[in-house]
Motif scaffolding. Structure first.
Motif, PDB file in Angstrom:
ATOM      1  N   MET A 121      38.081   0.495 -21.531  1.00 20.00           N
ATOM      2  CA  MET A 121      38.869  -0.714 -21.769  1.00 20.00           C
ATOM      3  C   MET A 121      38.694  -1.182 -23.207  1.00 20.00           C
ATOM      4  O   MET A 121      37.616  -1.029 -23.796  1.00 20.00           O
ATOM      5  N   TYR A 156      42.316   4.263 -15.788  1.00 19.15           N
ATOM      6  CA  TYR A 156      43.323   3.238 -16.049  1.00 19.15           C
ATOM      7  C   TYR A 156      42.800   2.155 -17.008  1.00 19.15           C
ATOM      8  O   TYR A 156      43.345   1.043 -17.063  1.00 19.15           O
ATOM      9  N   GLU A 177      42.844   1.607 -20.309  1.00 16.28           N
ATOM     10  CA  GLU A 177      43.702   1.037 -21.342  1.00 16.28           C
ATOM     11  C   GLU A 177      44.736   0.103 -20.742  1.00 16.28           C
ATOM     12  O   GLU A 177      44.982  -0.996 -21.252  1.00 16.28           O
ATOM     13  N   HIS A 178      45.341   0.511 -19.623  1.00 18.87           N
ATOM     14  CA  HIS A 178      46.338  -0.354 -18.987  1.00 18.87           C
ATOM     15  C   HIS A 178      45.670  -1.602 -18.398  1.00 18.87           C
ATOM     16  O   HIS A 178      46.235  -2.703 -18.472  1.00 18.87           O
ATOM     17  N   LEU A 179      44.482  -1.447 -17.821  1.00 18.36           N
ATOM     18  CA  LEU A 179      43.780  -2.619 -17.287  1.00 18.36           C
ATOM     19  C   LEU A 179      43.430  -3.597 -18.394  1.00 18.36           C
ATOM     20  O   LEU A 179      43.526  -4.819 -18.224  1.00 18.36           O
ATOM     21  N   THR A 200      45.110  -4.146 -20.993  1.00 17.76           N
ATOM     22  CA  THR A 200      46.327  -4.844 -21.402  1.00 17.76           C
ATOM     23  C   THR A 200      46.631  -6.020 -20.475  1.00 17.76           C
ATOM     24  O   THR A 200      46.989  -7.117 -20.930  1.00 17.76           O
ATOM     25  N   VAL A 201      46.496  -5.802 -19.170  1.00 19.53           N
ATOM     26  CA  VAL A 201      46.839  -6.876 -18.227  1.00 19.53           C
ATOM     27  C   VAL A 201      45.699  -7.862 -18.036  1.00 19.53           C
ATOM     28  O   VAL A 201      45.922  -8.987 -17.570  1.00 19.53           O
ATOM     29  N   THR A 258      47.833 -12.559 -21.337  1.00 19.93           N
ATOM     30  CA  THR A 258      48.644 -11.736 -20.437  1.00 19.93           C
ATOM     31  C   THR A 258      48.608 -12.262 -19.016  1.00 19.93           C
ATOM     32  O   THR A 258      48.895 -11.541 -18.084  1.00 19.93           O
ATOM     33  N   GLU A 310      51.677  -5.553 -12.104  1.00 21.77           N
ATOM     34  CA  GLU A 310      51.107  -4.316 -12.655  1.00 21.77           C
ATOM     35  C   GLU A 310      49.635  -4.203 -12.330  1.00 21.77           C
ATOM     36  O   GLU A 310      49.124  -3.117 -12.048  1.00 21.77           O
ATOM     37  N   LEU A 311      48.940  -5.332 -12.372  1.00 22.28           N
ATOM     38  CA  LEU A 311      47.514  -5.311 -12.065  1.00 22.28           C
ATOM     39  C   LEU A 311      47.274  -4.861 -10.630  1.00 22.28           C
ATOM     40  O   LEU A 311      46.392  -4.035 -10.375  1.00 22.28           O
ATOM     41  N   LEU A 354      47.739  -1.104 -10.393  1.00 21.50           N
ATOM     42  CA  LEU A 354      46.637  -0.331 -10.970  1.00 21.50           C
ATOM     43  C   LEU A 354      45.415  -0.349 -10.061  1.00 21.50           C
ATOM     44  O   LEU A 354      44.758   0.672  -9.852  1.00 21.50           O
ATOM     45  N   SER A 369      46.005   1.867  -7.007  1.00 21.09           N
ATOM     46  CA  SER A 369      45.894   3.287  -7.338  1.00 21.09           C
ATOM     47  C   SER A 369      44.429   3.693  -7.486  1.00 21.09           C
ATOM     48  O   SER A 369      44.015   4.763  -7.023  1.00 21.09           O
TER      49      SER A 369
END
Length: 491
Positions: free
Chosen positions: A239, A276, A278-280, A282-283, A288, A312-313, A316, A319
């Motif tokens: 992260m 995940y 990088e995406h986590l 972000t959110v 955000t 989105e969170l 993620l 998943s």
């Protein structure tokens, strides 16, 4: 002082008179000489001249005698006055010296007396203050002892009513408050999947202090059963911003491979979140939270699966936990040689032994006055928050859901902590103890505002009180807002 000018004036007058007489005598002598010269020049008779000279001489001798007498008298008077003046001067000097000595002696005596009085006053004040402090200390000590005795008696009364056994099979426990010494197992667990009786971990991460412990339950110790829970602490390195991951996994109470499944779930979750990361980030990052849960979640609230699907969170996290479920399903195959369980359910009867309730917490690191957390998971583990001496539930999952079969039943929720807050991610048995009125106060008194050592924290979790559940597992996070406000470790 008043006689001296008069004497000096009299002396000056006498001296001036003597000078005048001397001048008159000199003038007379000069005139006599001049008369004799004139007479000689005129040629008066010698007899007349001689007679006149004798007469004049006689007059001058008489005057000179009188003047000499007056001079001698003036000199005598002057010596007498000088003697008197000397006497008066000596007397005056003696009086002045005596007056000065008297005043100096009085001043010195006054100063010495003042110094002695000041030292005596300081000594008396110090002794009085010491006596007062000693008396106050004694009184305070008596009151503290009385208060402690009253509190202890009250705690003994409450403990006698609340800490007793829950059935007639268990031995009677003596009344009293929860002891601070931990319970000690008297036999080792049985089974191939057994692990250590207890485990403890922790770290001081600036303003965020974290401690974790997992302890075998009292009933499991008595029955020789192994511990089935697991805890884990770690950093999600993938992260963008530093984030702490805290995990509590509770295996099935009677599961053959529950311990291995719980440990596998913790390790697999860390790996899945890394995928995940990088995406986590972000959110989860600042700015955000619009459209998501941004404020503290009310007690007992958790985001529903339908709401999580729309974010989105939520996607993620779902998943990631489905990936954890697939990893857990392999435990039975790898450890026992049985058939693995698919993520959608179904399998043999032995597959029911591989079930795990998993709850995790993602927490921002660094200095924050309002620290953001995201709690998520599957099962009946809870996330509690201690604020102002009161425990409240901020997250709980679906009670009956378990991994690997219910990977899609993930719930999640955002909440915040302020400085001096405490967050506890705990299994149901420990959550039961924290939410009990008497034991909740005891744990709050032990943990509020603290920075316990690992052994001290382990002793608190392992306190010798009965509970209906099994293993006790918990991760506690103390939030102090800023690193400079973090207290020093307990002595």
């Amino acid at each position: 002082m008043e006689i001296e000018p008069l004497v000096l004036g009299l002396l000056c007058v006498l001296l001036f008179g003597a000078g005048v007489l001397s001048a008159v005598l000199g003038l007379g002598l000069r005139r006599g000489s001049y008369g004799r010269g004139v007479t000689a020049a005129a040629g008066p008779p010698r007899e007349v001249v001689a007679a006149e000279v004798d007469r004049t001489r006689g007059q001058y001798e008489v005057q000179l005698t009188r003047v000499s007498g007056e001079r001698d008298q003036a000199l005598a008077n002057s010596r007498h006055l000088h003697a008197r003046l000397t006497q008066l001067q000596g007397s005056l000097e003696a009086r002045v010296a005596a007056e000065v000595d008297g005043r100096l002696a009085a001043e010195l005596e006054a100063r010495v007396q003042a110094g002695v009085e000041a030292r005596l006053a300081a000594d008396v004040e110090a002794r009085v203050q010491a006596g007062v402090e000693a008396r106050l200390a004694a009184v305070l000590e008596e009151r503290v002892e009385a208060g402690v005795a009253a509190r202890l008696a009250e705690a003994l009364g409450r403990a006698a009513a609340r800490f007793g056994p829950r059935d007639t099979v268990e031995a009677q426990q003596p009344p009293g408050p929860p002891p601070q010494s931990p319970a000690v197992p008297h036999q080792l667990p049985l089974g191939r999947d057994c692990a250590a009786d207890s485990t403890v971990d922790g770290a001081d991460l600036g303003p965020l202090i974290v401690r974790a412990a997992s302890v075998r339950g009292p009933r499991q110790r008595e029955g020789g059963e192994h511990r089935r829970d697991a805890v884990m602490l770690g950093l999600v390195e993938e992260m963008p911003s530093p984030t702490l991951l805290s995990v509590v996994a509770a295996g099935a109470p009677r599961g053959l491979w529950s311990q291995s499944a719980a440990q596998r779930a913790c390790r697999s979750l860390a790996s899945q979140l890394g995928r995940y990361g990088e995406h986590l980030g972000t959110v989860l990052g600042p700015g955000t939270h619009q459209g998501l849960r941004t404020d503290t979640v009310p007690a007992g609230h958790a985001t529903s699966p339908g709401e999580a699907e729309d974010s989105e969170l939520g996607g993620l996290l779902r998943s990631a936990l489905q990936g954890v479920g697939r990893s857990v399903s392999l435990v039975g195959l790898n450890e026992g040689g049985g058939t693995s369980v698919a993520a959608t359910g179904g399998g043999t009867e032995a597959d029911s032994e591989v079930k795990v309730a998993l709850t995790a917490l993602l927490s921002q690191l660094g200095d924050h006055q309002r620290r953001q957390h995201v709690a998520f998971g599957i099962g009946d583990n809870r996330v509690l928050r201690l604020r102002d001496g009161t425990w409240e539930t901020v997250f709980t999952g679906v009670r009956e859901a378990r991994l690997p079969a219910d990977g899609g039943e993930v719930r999640w929720a955002r909440f915040e902590t302020r400085p001096e807050d405490l967050v506890a991610v705990c299994s149901p048995p420990l959550a039961e103890l924290l939410l009990r009125e008497d034991l909740g106060e005891w744990f709050a008194d032990r943990w509020v505002g603290g920075r316990p050592h690992l052994t001290e924290f382990f002793s608190d979790v392992n306190v010798r009180v009965r509970c209906a559940g099994g293993d006790r597992s918990v991760v506690c996070l103390w939030d102090f807002g800023e690193a400079r406000r973090t207290p020093t470790p307990n002595a």
